[in-house]
Write an enzyme that holds these catalytic residues in place. Structure first.
Site, PDB file in Angstrom:
ATOM      1  N   HIS A 270       0.883  -1.180   0.000  1.00 36.35           N
ATOM      2  CA  HIS A 270       0.000   0.000   0.000  1.00 36.35           C
ATOM      3  C   HIS A 270       0.915   1.223   0.000  1.00 36.35           C
ATOM      4  O   HIS A 270       1.712   1.389  -0.914  1.00 36.35           O
ATOM      5  CB  HIS A 270      -0.885  -0.116   1.242  1.00 36.35           C
ATOM      6  CG  HIS A 270      -2.087   0.772   1.274  1.00 36.35           C
ATOM      7  ND1 HIS A 270      -2.462   1.581   0.250  1.00 36.35           N
ATOM      8  CD2 HIS A 270      -3.013   0.982   2.258  1.00 36.35           C
ATOM      9  CE1 HIS A 270      -3.567   2.236   0.594  1.00 36.35           C
ATOM     10  NE2 HIS A 270      -3.913   1.898   1.810  1.00 36.35           N
ATOM     11  N   HIS A 309      -1.887  -1.802 -10.153  1.00 33.15           N
ATOM     12  CA  HIS A 309      -2.867  -1.231  -9.242  1.00 33.15           C
ATOM     13  C   HIS A 309      -4.137  -2.060  -9.325  1.00 33.15           C
ATOM     14  O   HIS A 309      -4.497  -2.522 -10.411  1.00 33.15           O
ATOM     15  CB  HIS A 309      -3.167   0.227  -9.625  1.00 33.15           C
ATOM     16  CG  HIS A 309      -3.742   1.005  -8.500  1.00 33.15           C
ATOM     17  ND1 HIS A 309      -5.066   0.963  -8.187  1.00 33.15           N
ATOM     18  CD2 HIS A 309      -3.149   1.815  -7.592  1.00 33.15           C
ATOM     19  CE1 HIS A 309      -5.272   1.734  -7.134  1.00 33.15           C
ATOM     20  NE2 HIS A 309      -4.127   2.251  -6.748  1.00 33.15           N
ATOM     21  N   ASP A 365       3.178   5.725  -6.680  1.00 35.97           N
ATOM     22  CA  ASP A 365       4.404   5.571  -5.892  1.00 35.97           C
ATOM     23  C   ASP A 365       5.662   5.488  -6.736  1.00 35.97           C
ATOM     24  O   ASP A 365       6.767   5.543  -6.203  1.00 35.97           O
ATOM     25  CB  ASP A 365       4.310   4.301  -5.032  1.00 35.97           C
ATOM     26  CG  ASP A 365       3.311   4.473  -3.920  1.00 35.97           C
ATOM     27  OD1 ASP A 365       3.247   5.583  -3.379  1.00 35.97           O
ATOM     28  OD2 ASP A 365       2.591   3.514  -3.606  1.00 35.97           O
TER      29      ASP A 365
HETATM   30  N1  CMC Z   1       5.184  -6.470 -11.029  1.00 34.87           N
HETATM   31  C1  CMC Z   1       5.054  -7.642 -11.690  1.00 34.87           C
HETATM   32  N2  CMC Z   1       3.901  -8.312 -11.782  1.00 34.87           N
HETATM   33  C2  CMC Z   1       2.821  -7.778 -11.193  1.00 34.87           C
HETATM   34  C3  CMC Z   1       2.883  -6.558 -10.496  1.00 34.87           C
HETATM   35  C4  CMC Z   1       4.117  -5.896 -10.445  1.00 34.87           C
HETATM   36  N3  CMC Z   1       4.237  -4.725  -9.806  1.00 34.87           N
HETATM   37  N4  CMC Z   1       1.666  -6.252 -10.008  1.00 34.87           N
HETATM   38  C5  CMC Z   1       0.869  -7.247 -10.379  1.00 34.87           C
HETATM   39  N5  CMC Z   1       1.562  -8.168 -11.108  1.00 34.87           N
HETATM   40  C6  CMC Z   1       1.011  -9.377 -11.707  1.00 34.87           C
HETATM   41  C7  CMC Z   1       0.749 -10.440 -10.646  1.00 34.87           C
HETATM   42  O1  CMC Z   1       1.861 -11.265 -10.426  1.00 34.87           O
HETATM   43  C8  CMC Z   1      -0.427 -11.172 -11.249  1.00 34.87           C
HETATM   44  O2  CMC Z   1       0.072 -11.997 -12.278  1.00 34.87           O
HETATM   45  P1  CMC Z   1      -0.631 -13.418 -12.631  1.00 34.87           P
HETATM   46  O3  CMC Z   1      -2.060 -13.091 -12.941  1.00 34.87           O
HETATM   47  O4  CMC Z   1       0.148 -13.874 -13.818  1.00 34.87           O
HETATM   48  O5  CMC Z   1      -0.472 -14.258 -11.418  1.00 34.87           O
HETATM   49  C9  CMC Z   1      -1.229 -10.056 -11.948  1.00 34.87           C
HETATM   50  O6  CMC Z   1      -0.255  -9.051 -12.277  1.00 34.87           O
HETATM   51  C10 CMC Z   1      -2.330  -9.470 -11.108  1.00 34.87           C
HETATM   52  O7  CMC Z   1      -1.731  -8.960  -9.909  1.00 34.87           O
HETATM   53  P2  CMC Z   1      -2.401  -9.034  -8.489  1.00 34.87           P
HETATM   54  O8  CMC Z   1      -1.310  -9.050  -7.450  1.00 34.87           O
HETATM   55  O9  CMC Z   1      -3.434 -10.110  -8.458  1.00 34.87           O
HETATM   56  O10 CMC Z   1      -3.138  -7.629  -8.475  1.00 34.87           O
HETATM   57  P3  CMC Z   1      -3.728  -6.926  -7.198  1.00 34.87           P
HETATM   58  O11 CMC Z   1      -4.807  -6.034  -7.687  1.00 34.87           O
HETATM   59  O12 CMC Z   1      -4.067  -7.907  -6.128  1.00 34.87           O
HETATM   60  O13 CMC Z   1      -2.473  -6.089  -6.657  1.00 34.87           O
HETATM   61  C11 CMC Z   1      -0.921  -4.370  -6.245  1.00 34.87           C
HETATM   62  C12 CMC Z   1      -2.287  -4.744  -6.846  1.00 34.87           C
HETATM   63  C13 CMC Z   1      -0.776  -2.852  -6.267  1.00 34.87           C
HETATM   64  C14 CMC Z   1      -0.857  -4.846  -4.769  1.00 34.87           C
HETATM   65  C15 CMC Z   1       0.196  -5.060  -7.072  1.00 34.87           C
HETATM   66  O14 CMC Z   1       0.134  -4.592  -8.398  1.00 34.87           O
HETATM   67  C16 CMC Z   1       1.589  -4.821  -6.481  1.00 34.87           C
HETATM   68  O15 CMC Z   1       1.989  -5.532  -5.561  1.00 34.87           O
HETATM   69  N6  CMC Z   1       2.323  -3.781  -7.004  1.00 34.87           N
HETATM   70  C17 CMC Z   1       3.624  -3.455  -6.448  1.00 34.87           C
HETATM   71  C18 CMC Z   1       3.445  -2.664  -5.156  1.00 34.87           C
HETATM   72  C19 CMC Z   1       2.964  -1.256  -5.397  1.00 34.87           C
HETATM   73  O16 CMC Z   1       3.487  -0.545  -6.251  1.00 34.87           O
HETATM   74  N7  CMC Z   1       1.974  -0.826  -4.588  1.00 34.87           N
HETATM   75  C20 CMC Z   1       1.458   0.538  -4.636  1.00 34.87           C
HETATM   76  C21 CMC Z   1       0.030   0.587  -5.067  1.00 34.87           C
HETATM   77  S1  CMC Z   1      -0.482   2.259  -5.447  1.00 34.87           S
HETATM   78  C22 CMC Z   1      -0.568   3.045  -3.935  1.00 34.87           C
HETATM   79  C23 CMC Z   1      -1.628   2.518  -3.053  1.00 34.87           C
HETATM   80  O17 CMC Z   1      -2.774   2.376  -3.448  1.00 34.87           O
HETATM   81  O18 CMC Z   1      -1.286   2.265  -1.891  1.00 34.87           O
END
Ligand code: CMC
Length: 436
Positions: A270, A309, A365
Protein backbone atom coordinates in the site's frame (compact mmCIF):
# COMPACT_ATOMS: atom_id res chain seq x y z
CA UNK A 1 -41.92 -1.08 -16.65
CA UNK A 2 -38.59 0.73 -16.27
CA UNK A 3 -38.48 -0.46 -12.68
CA UNK A 4 -38.85 -4.11 -13.71
CA UNK A 5 -36.04 -3.70 -16.20
CA UNK A 6 -33.65 -2.83 -13.40
CA UNK A 7 -33.79 -6.27 -11.85
CA UNK A 8 -31.81 -9.46 -11.90
CA UNK A 9 -33.46 -12.87 -12.11
CA UNK A 10 -31.49 -15.74 -10.66
CA UNK A 11 -32.41 -19.39 -11.03
CA UNK A 12 -31.16 -21.69 -8.28
CA UNK A 13 -30.45 -24.97 -10.07
CA UNK A 14 -30.48 -26.82 -6.73
CA UNK A 15 -34.20 -26.09 -6.34
CA UNK A 16 -35.25 -24.80 -9.77
CA UNK A 17 -36.62 -21.72 -8.05
CA UNK A 18 -36.25 -18.28 -9.55
CA UNK A 19 -35.71 -15.08 -7.61
CA UNK A 20 -35.83 -11.50 -8.82
CA UNK A 21 -33.73 -8.91 -7.06
CA UNK A 22 -33.49 -5.17 -7.80
CA UNK A 23 -30.42 -3.61 -9.39
CA UNK A 24 -29.62 -0.13 -8.10
CA UNK A 25 -26.68 1.94 -9.39
CA UNK A 26 -25.12 -1.12 -10.98
CA UNK A 27 -25.26 -3.25 -7.84
CA UNK A 28 -27.46 -5.85 -6.22
CA UNK A 29 -27.80 -6.00 -2.46
CA UNK A 30 -25.92 -8.94 -0.99
CA UNK A 31 -28.69 -9.33 1.59
CA UNK A 32 -31.14 -10.07 -1.25
CA UNK A 33 -29.19 -13.28 -1.87
CA UNK A 34 -30.02 -14.48 1.61
CA UNK A 35 -33.56 -15.45 0.57
CA UNK A 36 -32.08 -17.98 -1.88
CA UNK A 37 -32.33 -21.16 0.20
CA UNK A 38 -32.54 -24.88 -0.37
CA UNK A 39 -34.90 -25.29 2.59
CA UNK A 40 -36.01 -23.69 5.86
CA UNK A 41 -32.80 -24.78 7.67
CA UNK A 42 -30.52 -23.30 5.03
CA UNK A 43 -28.87 -20.03 6.15
CA UNK A 44 -29.25 -18.61 2.65
CA UNK A 45 -26.80 -17.76 -0.10
CA UNK A 46 -23.81 -15.52 0.57
CA UNK A 47 -21.34 -14.00 -1.87
CA UNK A 48 -17.69 -14.97 -1.33
CA UNK A 49 -15.26 -12.18 -2.14
CA UNK A 50 -11.78 -12.42 -0.60
CA UNK A 51 -9.96 -9.07 -0.78
CA UNK A 52 -13.23 -7.33 -1.77
CA UNK A 53 -12.52 -7.70 -5.47
CA UNK A 54 -16.13 -6.94 -6.45
CA UNK A 55 -17.94 -5.81 -3.34
CA UNK A 56 -19.13 -2.27 -2.63
CA UNK A 57 -19.22 -1.69 1.12
CA UNK A 58 -20.78 1.76 1.01
CA UNK A 59 -22.29 4.47 -1.14
CA UNK A 60 -19.96 7.42 -1.42
CA UNK A 61 -19.84 10.77 -3.17
CA UNK A 62 -16.27 11.76 -2.32
CA UNK A 63 -13.89 10.29 -4.90
CA UNK A 64 -14.63 8.81 -8.30
CA UNK A 65 -12.18 6.55 -10.11
CA UNK A 66 -12.54 5.02 -13.54
CA UNK A 67 -9.59 2.65 -13.54
CA UNK A 68 -9.90 1.62 -17.18
CA UNK A 69 -9.82 5.19 -18.42
CA UNK A 70 -7.32 6.51 -15.86
CA UNK A 71 -9.77 9.01 -14.35
CA UNK A 72 -9.61 10.32 -10.78
CA UNK A 73 -11.96 13.02 -9.51
CA UNK A 74 -12.54 14.47 -6.05
CA UNK A 75 -16.17 15.55 -5.65
CA UNK A 76 -16.43 15.73 -9.45
CA UNK A 77 -13.26 17.77 -10.10
CA UNK A 78 -10.52 16.08 -12.18
CA UNK A 79 -7.34 15.58 -10.17
CA UNK A 80 -5.31 17.38 -12.85
CA UNK A 81 -7.39 20.56 -12.42
CA UNK A 82 -7.16 20.49 -8.63
CA UNK A 83 -3.39 19.87 -8.74
CA UNK A 84 -2.95 22.85 -11.04
CA UNK A 85 -5.20 25.40 -9.33
CA UNK A 86 -5.68 24.53 -5.66
CA UNK A 87 -3.80 24.30 -2.40
CA UNK A 88 -3.91 21.15 -0.34
CA UNK A 89 -6.09 22.74 2.36
CA UNK A 90 -8.55 23.91 -0.30
CA UNK A 91 -8.77 20.30 -1.50
CA UNK A 92 -9.13 19.03 2.08
CA UNK A 93 -12.10 21.41 2.44
CA UNK A 94 -13.56 20.10 -0.82
CA UNK A 95 -13.26 16.49 0.34
CA UNK A 96 -14.84 17.28 3.68
CA UNK A 97 -17.69 19.60 2.67
CA UNK A 98 -18.34 18.59 -0.94
CA UNK A 99 -17.71 21.99 -2.56
CA UNK A 100 -14.72 24.21 -3.19
CA UNK A 101 -14.64 26.99 -0.60
CA UNK A 102 -15.31 30.62 -1.42
CA UNK A 103 -12.53 33.00 -0.30
CA UNK A 104 -14.03 33.71 3.13
CA UNK A 105 -14.65 30.01 3.89
CA UNK A 106 -11.14 29.10 2.83
CA UNK A 107 -9.64 31.82 5.04
CA UNK A 108 -11.60 30.58 8.06
CA UNK A 109 -10.73 26.94 7.33
CA UNK A 110 -7.01 27.66 6.90
CA UNK A 111 -7.03 29.78 10.04
CA UNK A 112 -8.72 27.01 12.04
CA UNK A 113 -6.33 24.32 10.83
CA UNK A 114 -3.35 26.61 11.47
CA UNK A 115 -4.50 27.18 15.05
CA UNK A 116 -4.66 23.47 15.81
CA UNK A 117 -1.13 22.54 14.76
CA UNK A 118 0.37 22.64 18.28
CA UNK A 119 0.81 19.34 20.07
CA UNK A 120 0.27 18.74 23.76
CA UNK A 121 3.69 18.76 25.43
CA UNK A 122 3.13 15.23 26.69
CA UNK A 123 3.55 13.97 23.11
CA UNK A 124 7.22 15.04 23.36
CA UNK A 125 7.71 12.76 26.39
CA UNK A 126 5.90 10.01 24.56
CA UNK A 127 8.25 10.35 21.55
CA UNK A 128 11.25 10.13 23.83
CA UNK A 129 10.31 6.50 24.52
CA UNK A 130 11.19 5.49 20.95
CA UNK A 131 14.62 4.29 19.91
CA UNK A 132 16.28 6.72 17.52
CA UNK A 133 16.29 4.07 14.78
CA UNK A 134 12.50 3.60 14.96
CA UNK A 135 10.62 3.86 11.70
CA UNK A 136 8.77 7.22 11.52
CA UNK A 137 5.56 5.40 10.49
CA UNK A 138 5.63 3.41 13.76
CA UNK A 139 6.06 6.67 15.66
CA UNK A 140 3.33 8.40 13.66
CA UNK A 141 0.82 5.60 14.17
CA UNK A 142 1.55 5.52 17.91
CA UNK A 143 1.56 9.31 18.20
CA UNK A 144 -1.85 9.64 16.55
CA UNK A 145 -3.26 6.89 18.76
CA UNK A 146 -1.83 8.72 21.81
CA UNK A 147 -3.88 11.81 20.90
CA UNK A 148 -6.96 9.77 21.75
CA UNK A 149 -5.82 9.86 25.39
CA UNK A 150 -5.42 13.64 25.23
CA UNK A 151 -8.81 14.37 23.69
CA UNK A 152 -11.46 12.23 25.41
CA UNK A 153 -14.15 14.50 23.89
CA UNK A 154 -13.34 12.78 20.57
CA UNK A 155 -15.35 9.79 21.78
CA UNK A 156 -18.46 11.84 21.14
CA UNK A 157 -18.61 10.51 17.58
CA UNK A 158 -22.36 10.93 17.17
CA UNK A 159 -22.11 14.71 17.49
CA UNK A 160 -21.36 16.28 14.06
CA UNK A 161 -19.87 19.41 15.67
CA UNK A 162 -17.48 17.37 17.78
CA UNK A 163 -16.57 15.31 14.70
CA UNK A 164 -15.66 18.44 12.78
CA UNK A 165 -13.55 19.65 15.69
CA UNK A 166 -11.56 16.40 15.71
CA UNK A 167 -11.23 16.52 11.91
CA UNK A 168 -9.58 19.96 12.17
CA UNK A 169 -7.33 18.75 14.98
CA UNK A 170 -6.23 15.69 13.04
CA UNK A 171 -5.54 17.46 9.73
CA UNK A 172 -3.59 20.10 11.68
CA UNK A 173 -1.57 17.80 13.92
CA UNK A 174 -0.50 15.12 11.45
CA UNK A 175 2.40 17.24 10.09
CA UNK A 176 3.42 18.19 13.65
CA UNK A 177 3.63 14.57 14.85
CA UNK A 178 5.34 13.51 11.63
CA UNK A 179 7.98 16.23 11.93
CA UNK A 180 8.52 15.36 15.59
CA UNK A 181 9.06 11.70 14.70
CA UNK A 182 11.56 12.70 12.01
CA UNK A 183 13.52 15.04 14.31
CA UNK A 184 13.57 12.33 16.96
CA UNK A 185 15.35 9.94 14.61
CA UNK A 186 18.01 12.62 14.03
CA UNK A 187 18.31 13.65 17.67
CA UNK A 188 17.41 17.26 16.81
CA UNK A 189 15.25 19.45 19.08
CA UNK A 190 11.60 19.63 18.06
CA UNK A 191 10.42 22.73 16.20
CA UNK A 192 7.13 24.38 17.12
CA UNK A 193 4.66 25.32 14.36
CA UNK A 194 4.94 28.75 12.76
CA UNK A 195 1.52 30.27 12.13
CA UNK A 196 2.81 32.68 9.47
CA UNK A 197 3.47 29.80 7.12
CA UNK A 198 1.24 27.76 4.84
CA UNK A 199 0.42 24.12 5.70
CA UNK A 200 3.28 22.63 3.68
CA UNK A 201 5.76 25.45 4.44
CA UNK A 202 5.10 24.98 8.13
CA UNK A 203 5.65 21.23 7.82
CA UNK A 204 8.98 21.89 6.11
CA UNK A 205 9.80 24.39 8.87
CA UNK A 206 9.10 21.80 11.58
CA UNK A 207 11.27 19.28 9.73
CA UNK A 208 14.27 21.31 8.72
CA UNK A 209 14.59 24.54 10.77
CA UNK A 210 17.94 24.69 12.50
CA UNK A 211 19.26 27.87 14.14
CA UNK A 212 17.98 30.45 11.65
CA UNK A 213 15.41 32.80 13.22
CA UNK A 214 12.84 32.11 10.47
CA UNK A 215 12.69 29.10 8.16
CA UNK A 216 11.74 29.83 4.57
CA UNK A 217 11.18 26.90 2.22
CA UNK A 218 11.94 27.35 -1.49
CA UNK A 219 8.49 28.25 -2.91
CA UNK A 220 8.86 25.74 -5.77
CA UNK A 221 9.51 22.92 -3.32
CA UNK A 222 6.67 23.96 -1.00
CA UNK A 223 4.36 23.98 -4.03
CA UNK A 224 5.63 20.59 -5.20
CA UNK A 225 4.91 19.14 -1.76
CA UNK A 226 1.46 20.73 -1.80
CA UNK A 227 0.77 19.09 -5.19
CA UNK A 228 1.99 15.76 -3.83
CA UNK A 229 -0.40 16.20 -0.89
CA UNK A 230 -3.30 16.95 -3.25
CA UNK A 231 -2.57 13.79 -5.28
CA UNK A 232 -2.51 11.64 -2.16
CA UNK A 233 -5.49 13.21 -0.38
CA UNK A 234 -8.00 10.50 -1.24
CA UNK A 235 -8.44 7.37 -3.32
CA UNK A 236 -11.89 5.97 -2.43
CA UNK A 237 -12.14 2.53 -0.80
CA UNK A 238 -8.50 1.45 -0.62
CA UNK A 239 -7.07 -0.65 2.20
CA UNK A 240 -6.38 2.31 4.54
CA UNK A 241 -9.75 4.01 3.93
CA UNK A 242 -11.58 0.74 4.33
CA UNK A 243 -9.76 0.33 7.66
CA UNK A 244 -10.83 3.82 8.71
CA UNK A 245 -14.46 3.04 7.91
CA UNK A 246 -14.29 -0.42 9.47
CA UNK A 247 -12.71 0.73 12.75
CA UNK A 248 -14.85 3.88 12.77
CA UNK A 249 -17.98 1.75 12.35
CA UNK A 250 -17.39 0.44 15.88
CA UNK A 251 -17.73 4.11 17.01
CA UNK A 252 -14.07 4.13 17.98
CA UNK A 253 -12.79 7.70 18.27
CA UNK A 254 -11.22 9.21 15.12
CA UNK A 255 -7.68 9.36 16.57
CA UNK A 256 -7.63 5.61 17.08
CA UNK A 257 -9.37 4.97 13.76
CA UNK A 258 -6.84 7.20 11.97
CA UNK A 259 -3.99 5.35 13.66
CA UNK A 260 -5.47 2.08 12.36
CA UNK A 261 -5.82 3.49 8.84
CA UNK A 262 -2.21 4.74 8.95
CA UNK A 263 -1.10 1.28 10.11
CA UNK A 264 -2.75 -0.21 7.02
CA UNK A 265 -1.07 2.38 4.85
CA UNK A 266 2.35 1.42 6.25
CA UNK A 267 2.32 -1.93 4.43
CA UNK A 268 4.60 -2.33 1.37
CA UNK A 269 1.67 -3.31 -0.83
CA UNK A 270 0.00 0.00 0.00
CA UNK A 271 1.65 3.30 1.04
CA UNK A 272 4.93 1.61 1.86
CA UNK A 273 5.55 0.95 -1.84
CA UNK A 274 7.27 4.31 -2.51
CA UNK A 275 10.04 3.40 -0.08
CA UNK A 276 10.38 0.02 -1.82
CA UNK A 277 10.65 1.75 -5.22
CA UNK A 278 13.74 3.63 -4.07
CA UNK A 279 15.31 0.45 -2.72
CA UNK A 280 14.58 -1.21 -6.06
CA UNK A 281 16.08 1.67 -8.08
CA UNK A 282 19.20 1.52 -5.90
CA UNK A 283 19.40 -2.22 -6.45
CA UNK A 284 19.16 -1.75 -10.23
CA UNK A 285 21.83 0.96 -10.04
CA UNK A 286 22.01 2.09 -13.67
CA UNK A 287 20.06 2.12 -16.93
CA UNK A 288 22.08 -0.77 -18.43
CA UNK A 289 20.85 -3.11 -15.69
CA UNK A 290 17.17 -2.47 -16.40
CA UNK A 291 16.57 -5.26 -19.00
CA UNK A 292 18.10 -7.90 -16.72
CA UNK A 293 15.96 -6.65 -13.82
CA UNK A 294 12.78 -6.80 -15.92
CA UNK A 295 13.70 -10.37 -16.91
CA UNK A 296 13.96 -11.33 -13.22
CA UNK A 297 10.56 -9.78 -12.52
CA UNK A 298 9.02 -11.80 -15.35
CA UNK A 299 10.61 -14.95 -13.99
CA UNK A 300 8.64 -14.27 -10.83
CA UNK A 301 11.53 -13.29 -8.51
CA UNK A 302 9.69 -10.22 -7.27
CA UNK A 303 7.23 -7.52 -8.28
CA UNK A 304 8.15 -4.33 -10.01
CA UNK A 305 7.51 -1.89 -7.18
CA UNK A 306 5.48 1.18 -8.12
CA UNK A 307 3.78 -0.76 -10.92
CA UNK A 308 0.31 -2.21 -11.01
CA UNK A 309 -2.87 -1.23 -9.24
CA UNK A 310 -6.04 -2.99 -8.18
CA UNK A 311 -8.17 -0.31 -9.83
CA UNK A 312 -6.10 1.38 -12.53
CA UNK A 313 -5.73 -0.81 -15.56
CA UNK A 314 -4.39 2.06 -17.62
CA UNK A 315 -1.97 4.83 -16.59
CA UNK A 316 -2.50 6.14 -13.03
CA UNK A 317 -3.28 9.86 -13.63
CA UNK A 318 -1.40 10.78 -10.45
CA UNK A 319 1.81 9.23 -11.80
CA UNK A 320 1.65 11.53 -14.83
CA UNK A 321 1.35 14.66 -12.63
CA UNK A 322 4.13 13.45 -10.34
CA UNK A 323 6.44 12.82 -13.27
CA UNK A 324 5.88 16.43 -14.38
CA UNK A 325 6.32 17.73 -10.80
CA UNK A 326 9.63 15.86 -10.56
CA UNK A 327 11.03 17.94 -13.40
CA UNK A 328 9.94 21.16 -11.59
CA UNK A 329 11.64 19.99 -8.41
CA UNK A 330 14.86 19.18 -10.24
CA UNK A 331 15.02 22.80 -11.44
CA UNK A 332 15.68 23.74 -7.80
CA UNK A 333 17.40 20.65 -6.42
CA UNK A 334 20.03 18.53 -8.08
CA UNK A 335 18.59 16.04 -10.59
CA UNK A 336 18.07 12.75 -8.78
CA UNK A 337 19.96 10.21 -10.93
CA UNK A 338 17.36 7.57 -10.05
CA UNK A 339 14.89 9.34 -12.35
CA UNK A 340 16.85 8.13 -15.37
CA UNK A 341 16.72 4.53 -14.15
CA UNK A 342 12.99 4.96 -13.46
CA UNK A 343 12.30 6.44 -16.90
CA UNK A 344 14.16 3.57 -18.56
CA UNK A 345 12.32 1.04 -16.42
CA UNK A 346 9.00 2.59 -17.40
CA UNK A 347 9.97 2.72 -21.08
CA UNK A 348 11.00 -0.94 -21.24
CA UNK A 349 8.15 -2.20 -19.07
CA UNK A 350 5.51 -0.40 -21.14
CA UNK A 351 6.80 -2.06 -24.31
CA UNK A 352 7.01 -5.49 -22.76
CA UNK A 353 4.33 -8.11 -23.48
CA UNK A 354 4.13 -9.26 -19.85
CA UNK A 355 3.38 -5.75 -18.56
CA UNK A 356 1.06 -4.93 -21.46
CA UNK A 357 -0.94 -8.14 -21.05
CA UNK A 358 -1.17 -7.74 -17.28
CA UNK A 359 -2.13 -4.06 -17.74
CA UNK A 360 0.66 -2.95 -15.41
CA UNK A 361 1.46 0.77 -15.49
CA UNK A 362 3.36 3.07 -13.11
CA UNK A 363 1.27 3.99 -10.08
CA UNK A 364 1.49 7.04 -7.81
CA UNK A 365 4.40 5.57 -5.89
CA UNK A 366 6.68 5.07 -8.86
CA UNK A 367 7.91 8.66 -9.11
CA UNK A 368 6.91 10.15 -5.74
CA UNK A 369 9.91 8.71 -3.85
CA UNK A 370 12.32 10.18 -6.37
CA UNK A 371 10.90 13.69 -5.87
CA UNK A 372 10.80 13.34 -2.12
CA UNK A 373 14.38 12.17 -2.00
CA UNK A 374 15.49 15.09 -4.18
CA UNK A 375 13.70 17.43 -1.77
CA UNK A 376 15.71 16.04 1.13
CA UNK A 377 13.34 13.46 2.63
CA UNK A 378 14.78 10.18 3.83
CA UNK A 379 13.03 7.11 2.33
CA UNK A 380 11.60 6.17 5.75
CA UNK A 381 9.58 9.41 5.58
CA UNK A 382 7.89 8.63 2.26
CA UNK A 383 4.90 6.79 3.69
CA UNK A 384 4.54 9.51 6.31
CA UNK A 385 4.27 12.01 3.45
CA UNK A 386 1.42 9.88 2.11
CA UNK A 387 -0.31 9.55 5.51
CA UNK A 388 -0.45 13.32 6.18
CA UNK A 389 -2.66 14.25 3.21
CA UNK A 390 -4.55 10.94 3.20
CA UNK A 391 -5.81 11.86 6.68
CA UNK A 392 -8.09 14.42 4.99
CA UNK A 393 -9.58 11.65 2.84
CA UNK A 394 -9.90 9.17 5.71
CA UNK A 395 -11.76 11.76 7.78
CA UNK A 396 -14.10 12.74 4.95
CA UNK A 397 -15.00 9.05 4.58
CA UNK A 398 -15.37 8.62 8.32
CA UNK A 399 -17.77 11.56 8.51
CA UNK A 400 -19.70 10.32 5.46
CA UNK A 401 -20.03 6.91 7.09
CA UNK A 402 -21.18 8.40 10.38
CA UNK A 403 -23.93 10.28 8.53
CA UNK A 404 -25.06 7.23 6.53
CA UNK A 405 -28.17 5.71 8.15
CA UNK A 406 -27.53 2.39 6.37
CA UNK A 407 -24.15 1.83 7.99
CA UNK A 408 -23.74 -0.45 10.99
CA UNK A 409 -20.71 -2.01 12.63
CA UNK A 410 -18.68 -3.67 9.86
CA UNK A 411 -18.92 -7.42 10.20
CA UNK A 412 -18.20 -9.62 7.20
CA UNK A 413 -19.30 -13.24 6.99
CA UNK A 414 -17.07 -16.24 6.42
CA UNK A 415 -17.33 -19.47 4.49
CA UNK A 416 -16.75 -22.17 7.08
CA UNK A 417 -14.06 -24.70 6.13
CA UNK A 418 -13.22 -26.10 9.58
CA UNK A 419 -14.12 -29.27 11.45
CA UNK A 420 -17.67 -30.14 12.49
CA UNK A 421 -18.24 -30.49 16.26
CA UNK A 422 -15.43 -32.57 17.80
CA UNK A 423 -15.29 -34.69 20.94
CA UNK A 424 -12.96 -33.24 23.63
CA UNK A 425 -10.01 -35.52 24.44
CA UNK A 426 -8.09 -35.02 27.75
CA UNK A 427 -4.43 -34.06 27.21
CA UNK A 428 -3.11 -37.41 28.49
CA UNK A 429 -5.04 -39.25 25.76
CA UNK A 430 -4.17 -36.98 22.82
CA UNK A 431 -1.97 -38.18 19.96
CA UNK A 432 0.71 -35.69 18.88
CA UNK A 433 -0.74 -33.54 16.06
CA UNK A 434 0.93 -33.93 12.68
CA UNK A 435 3.36 -31.10 12.03
CA UNK A 436 2.43 -29.00 9.05
N1 CMC B 1 5.18 -6.47 -11.03
C1 CMC B 1 5.05 -7.64 -11.69
N2 CMC B 1 3.90 -8.31 -11.78
C2 CMC B 1 2.82 -7.78 -11.19
C3 CMC B 1 2.88 -6.56 -10.50
C4 CMC B 1 4.12 -5.90 -10.45
N3 CMC B 1 4.24 -4.73 -9.81
N4 CMC B 1 1.67 -6.25 -10.01
C5 CMC B 1 0.87 -7.25 -10.38
N5 CMC B 1 1.56 -8.17 -11.11
C6 CMC B 1 1.01 -9.38 -11.71
C7 CMC B 1 0.75 -10.44 -10.65
O1 CMC B 1 1.86 -11.26 -10.43
C8 CMC B 1 -0.43 -11.17 -11.25
O2 CMC B 1 0.07 -12.00 -12.28
P1 CMC B 1 -0.63 -13.42 -12.63
O3 CMC B 1 -2.06 -13.09 -12.94
O4 CMC B 1 0.15 -13.87 -13.82
O5 CMC B 1 -0.47 -14.26 -11.42
C9 CMC B 1 -1.23 -10.06 -11.95
O6 CMC B 1 -0.25 -9.05 -12.28
C10 CMC B 1 -2.33 -9.47 -11.11
O7 CMC B 1 -1.73 -8.96 -9.91
P2 CMC B 1 -2.40 -9.03 -8.49
O8 CMC B 1 -1.31 -9.05 -7.45
O9 CMC B 1 -3.43 -10.11 -8.46
O10 CMC B 1 -3.14 -7.63 -8.47
P3 CMC B 1 -3.73 -6.93 -7.20
O11 CMC B 1 -4.81 -6.03 -7.69
O12 CMC B 1 -4.07 -7.91 -6.13
O13 CMC B 1 -2.47 -6.09 -6.66
C11 CMC B 1 -0.92 -4.37 -6.24
C12 CMC B 1 -2.29 -4.74 -6.85
C13 CMC B 1 -0.78 -2.85 -6.27
C14 CMC B 1 -0.86 -4.85 -4.77
C15 CMC B 1 0.20 -5.06 -7.07
O14 CMC B 1 0.13 -4.59 -8.40
C16 CMC B 1 1.59 -4.82 -6.48
O15 CMC B 1 1.99 -5.53 -5.56
N6 CMC B 1 2.32 -3.78 -7.00
C17 CMC B 1 3.62 -3.46 -6.45
C18 CMC B 1 3.44 -2.66 -5.16
C19 CMC B 1 2.96 -1.26 -5.40
O16 CMC B 1 3.49 -0.55 -6.25
N7 CMC B 1 1.97 -0.83 -4.59
C20 CMC B 1 1.46 0.54 -4.64
C21 CMC B 1 0.03 0.59 -5.07
S1 CMC B 1 -0.48 2.26 -5.45
C22 CMC B 1 -0.57 3.04 -3.93
C23 CMC B 1 -1.63 2.52 -3.05
O17 CMC B 1 -2.77 2.38 -3.45
O18 CMC B 1 -1.29 2.27 -1.89
Amino acid sequence: MEKEKNTLTITDNRTNQSYTVPIDKGAIRAMDLRKIKTGPDDFGLMSYDPAFMNTASCQSSITYIDGDRGILRYRGYPIEVLAEHCTFLEVAYLLQFGNLPAEKELKTWVNEITHHTMLHEIIKDFMEGFRRVSHPMSMLVSGVAALSAIYPDAKNVLDPESRLHQIKRLIAKMPSISAMAYRHTLGFPYVYPDNDLSYTENFMNMLWKMVEPKYRAAPELARALDVLFILHADHEQNCGTNTMRCVGSAHTDPFLATAAAAAALAGPRHGGANEEVLKMLDEIGSKQNVPAYIKRIKEGHSKLMGFGHRIYKSYDPRARIIKWTAEQVFQVTKRNPRIDVALELERIALEDDYFVQHKLYPNVDFYSGIICQAMGFKPEMFTVLFAIPRTAGWLAHWDEMMRDPEQKIARPRQVWTGEPERRFVPITERAAPALV
